[in-house]
Design a protein around this motif. Structure first.
Motif, PDB file in Angstrom:
ATOM      1  N   ALA A 152       0.842  -1.196   0.000  1.00 22.81           N
ATOM      2  CA  ALA A 152       0.000   0.000   0.000  1.00 22.81           C
ATOM      3  C   ALA A 152       0.878   1.248   0.000  1.00 22.81           C
ATOM      4  O   ALA A 152       1.992   1.241   0.533  1.00 22.81           O
ATOM      5  N   ILE A 153       0.360   2.298  -0.615  1.00 22.92           N
ATOM      6  CA  ILE A 153       1.036   3.592  -0.680  1.00 22.92           C
ATOM      7  C   ILE A 153       0.048   4.656  -0.215  1.00 22.92           C
ATOM      8  O   ILE A 153      -1.131   4.620  -0.560  1.00 22.92           O
ATOM      9  N   ASP A 154       0.524   5.628   0.557  1.00 19.78           N
ATOM     10  CA  ASP A 154      -0.291   6.770   0.961  1.00 19.78           C
ATOM     11  C   ASP A 154       0.201   8.006   0.203  1.00 19.78           C
ATOM     12  O   ASP A 154       1.356   8.419   0.370  1.00 19.78           O
ATOM     13  N   VAL A 155      -0.652   8.566  -0.630  1.00 27.76           N
ATOM     14  CA  VAL A 155      -0.287   9.724  -1.452  1.00 27.76           C
ATOM     15  C   VAL A 155      -0.852  10.990  -0.831  1.00 27.76           C
ATOM     16  O   VAL A 155      -2.071  11.096  -0.600  1.00 27.76           O
ATOM     17  N   ALA A 156       0.024  11.962  -0.576  1.00 32.73           N
ATOM     18  CA  ALA A 156      -0.375  13.181   0.127  1.00 32.73           C
ATOM     19  C   ALA A 156      -0.593  14.382  -0.779  1.00 32.73           C
ATOM     20  O   ALA A 156      -1.455  15.216  -0.510  1.00 32.73           O
ATOM     21  N   ALA A 157       0.214  14.499  -1.842  1.00 30.59           N
ATOM     22  CA  ALA A 157       0.133  15.709  -2.663  1.00 30.59           C
ATOM     23  C   ALA A 157       0.766  15.493  -4.034  1.00 30.59           C
ATOM     24  O   ALA A 157       1.507  14.532  -4.254  1.00 30.59           O
ATOM     25  N   PHE A 158       0.475  16.436  -4.922  1.00 35.24           N
ATOM     26  CA  PHE A 158       1.004  16.404  -6.280  1.00 35.24           C
ATOM     27  C   PHE A 158       1.659  17.749  -6.582  1.00 35.24           C
ATOM     28  O   PHE A 158       1.046  18.799  -6.364  1.00 35.24           O
ATOM     29  N   ILE A 159       2.885  17.714  -7.053  1.00 35.00           N
ATOM     30  CA  ILE A 159       3.603  18.929  -7.435  1.00 35.00           C
ATOM     31  C   ILE A 159       3.579  19.039  -8.951  1.00 35.00           C
ATOM     32  O   ILE A 159       3.937  18.089  -9.657  1.00 35.00           O
ATOM     33  N   LEU A 160       3.161  20.193  -9.461  1.00 32.66           N
ATOM     34  CA  LEU A 160       3.079  20.396 -10.899  1.00 32.66           C
ATOM     35  C   LEU A 160       4.350  21.049 -11.428  1.00 32.66           C
ATOM     36  O   LEU A 160       5.131  21.649 -10.679  1.00 32.66           O
ATOM     37  N   ALA A 161       4.541  20.945 -12.722  1.00 35.99           N
ATOM     38  CA  ALA A 161       5.738  21.509 -13.345  1.00 35.99           C
ATOM     39  C   ALA A 161       5.784  23.025 -13.208  1.00 35.99           C
ATOM     40  O   ALA A 161       6.877  23.615 -13.225  1.00 35.99           O
ATOM     41  N   ASP A 162       4.635  23.665 -13.057  1.00 30.46           N
ATOM     42  CA  ASP A 162       4.629  25.119 -12.904  1.00 30.46           C
ATOM     43  C   ASP A 162       4.831  25.561 -11.454  1.00 30.46           C
ATOM     44  O   ASP A 162       4.750  26.747 -11.133  1.00 30.46           O
ATOM     45  N   LYS A 207      -8.044  12.076   5.814  1.00 30.24           N
ATOM     46  CA  LYS A 207      -8.318  13.437   5.349  1.00 30.24           C
ATOM     47  C   LYS A 207      -7.127  14.060   4.621  1.00 30.24           C
ATOM     48  O   LYS A 207      -7.304  15.016   3.854  1.00 30.24           O
ATOM     49  N   ASN A 208      -5.924  13.520   4.857  1.00 31.90           N
ATOM     50  CA  ASN A 208      -4.733  14.133   4.270  1.00 31.90           C
ATOM     51  C   ASN A 208      -4.007  13.247   3.258  1.00 31.90           C
ATOM     52  O   ASN A 208      -2.889  13.544   2.861  1.00 31.90           O
ATOM     53  N   HIS A 209      -4.639  12.155   2.832  1.00 31.80           N
ATOM     54  CA  HIS A 209      -3.964  11.300   1.849  1.00 31.80           C
ATOM     55  C   HIS A 209      -4.935  10.347   1.167  1.00 31.80           C
ATOM     56  O   HIS A 209      -6.054  10.131   1.640  1.00 31.80           O
ATOM     57  N   LEU A 210      -4.479   9.794   0.058  1.00 34.17           N
ATOM     58  CA  LEU A 210      -5.176   8.718  -0.626  1.00 34.17           C
ATOM     59  C   LEU A 210      -4.430   7.426  -0.331  1.00 34.17           C
ATOM     60  O   LEU A 210      -3.228   7.331  -0.574  1.00 34.17           O
ATOM     61  N   HIS A 211      -5.136   6.463   0.213  1.00 32.08           N
ATOM     62  CA  HIS A 211      -4.559   5.148   0.497  1.00 32.08           C
ATOM     63  C   HIS A 211      -4.788   4.275  -0.725  1.00 32.08           C
ATOM     64  O   HIS A 211      -5.933   4.005  -1.106  1.00 32.08           O
ATOM     65  N   LEU A 212      -3.700   3.828  -1.357  1.00 29.58           N
ATOM     66  CA  LEU A 212      -3.765   3.013  -2.563  1.00 29.58           C
ATOM     67  C   LEU A 212      -3.193   1.640  -2.247  1.00 29.58           C
ATOM     68  O   LEU A 212      -2.020   1.510  -1.900  1.00 29.58           O
ATOM     69  N   GLU A 213      -4.019   0.617  -2.384  1.00 27.53           N
ATOM     70  CA  GLU A 213      -3.640  -0.723  -1.940  1.00 27.53           C
ATOM     71  C   GLU A 213      -3.736  -1.727  -3.085  1.00 27.53           C
ATOM     72  O   GLU A 213      -4.661  -1.673  -3.898  1.00 27.53           O
TER      73      GLU A 213
END
Length: 222
Positions: A152-162, A207-213
Motif C-alpha cells: 500500500a502507498i499513501d499519497v499526500a500531494a502532487f507537485i506540478l511543473a509550474d 483526510k490528508n492522503h489517498l490510500h492506494l492498496e
C-alpha cells in the motif's frame, strides 16, 4: 546508484541493488530485518520487465522479514515514473511490491499526469507520499495493514511543473474548483486500478492522503 532491471540481468541487479533499507514509516517496534535469498519467479521477472518497459526508474530490493507478519518481499525502490512527455519523481516512498509499483506507474501516467495537464494546465512533476512499508495494524483492529507487507502507498500531494502543489488535505474540500475536480479524477482513476482506495470521504484518518492498496481492481473505493 539506480538500476534499470532487465529480465536477463535480474540476478545481477538484485545483487547490486538489494542492500537498500526499507523506508517509509518506522516499524512499530525496533526489529532487525532477516534477509533471505530472493527466489526469482517467472512472474517476478515479467513484472520487473514490464516496469522497466513502462519507463520507471527503480532498484530491486532483497527480501526481508521483520517478524510479527511484517516483511518486504518481492519489492522495488521506485525513484521516478514516466509520464507522456517526461519523468516525474516520487518523494518519501519506501519499498513497494513490484505489482503495486506497476499499477502505480500506470495510474500516475494515465490517471494523474494527464488529469493534471487537462484540468490544471500543467504536467506533473512529483508525487509526494507518506510512505509505503510500515509494520502496523489497520487502525482499530488486530489485523495487519497492507502497509506491513509493502502493498500500500499513501499519497499526500502532487507537485506540478509550474510549481503549484495540490495536496489532499487542503485541496479536497477547500481547493479551487479545478483542484477539487483534479483530486476527484485521480481518486476515480485509482479506483479503476487498485484493489482498495481510501480518501477523505472515507473517514477522518484519510483526510490528508489517498490510500492506494494492491489487489483486484475496484475492490473497495471510498
Amino acid at each position: 546508484m539506480l538500476c534499470r532491471a532487465f529480465p536477463a540481468l535480474l540476478a545481477l541487479t538484485l545483487a547490486a541493488c538489494g542492500n537498500l533499507v526499507p523506508g517509509g514509516r518506522a516499524p512499530a517496534k525496533p526489529q532487525l530485518a532477516t534477509p533471505r535469498p530472493v527466489a526469482v519467479s517467472t512472474e517476478a521477472r515479467q513484472c520487473l520487465a514490464e516496469l522497466n518497459a513502462a519507463g520507471a526508474r527503480f532498484s530491486p530490493v532483497a527480501d526481508r522479514y521483520y517478524g510479527a507478519g511484517c516483511s518486504t518481499v518481492g519489492t522495488v525502490s521506485l525513484a521516478a515514473l514516466q509520464g507522456d512527455e517526461a519523468r516525474f519523481a516520487l518523494a518519501n516512498l519506501g519499498p513497494v511490491t513490484c505489482p503495486l509499483a506497476e499499477t502505480t506507474a500506470a495510474w500516475a501516467r494515465y490517471g494523474v499526469d494527464r488529469a493534471a495537464r487537462q484540468v490544471l494546465g500543467s504536467p506533473l512533476a512529483k508525487i509526494e507520499t507518506m510512505g509505503s512499508y510500515s509494520c502496523r495494524d489497520v487502525a482499530g483492529s488486530g489485523r495487519r495493514s497492507a502497509h506491513a507487507t509493502a502493498q500500500a502507498i499513501d499519497v499526500a500531494a502532487f507537485i506540478l511543473a509550474d510549481g503549484r502543489r495540490v495536496s489532499v488535505l487542503s485541496g479536497w474540500n477547500e481547493g479551487t474548483m479545478q483542484e477539487r475536480r483534479f483530486l476527484r479524477l485521480v481518486h476515480q482513476s485509482a479506483c479503476r486500478r487498485f484493489g482498495t482506495v481510501l480518501g477523505p470521504d472515507y473517514n477522518a484518518a484519510h483526510k490528508n492522503h489517498l490510500h492506494l492498496e494492491a489487489g483486484h481492481a475496484g475492490g473497495f473505493c471510498r
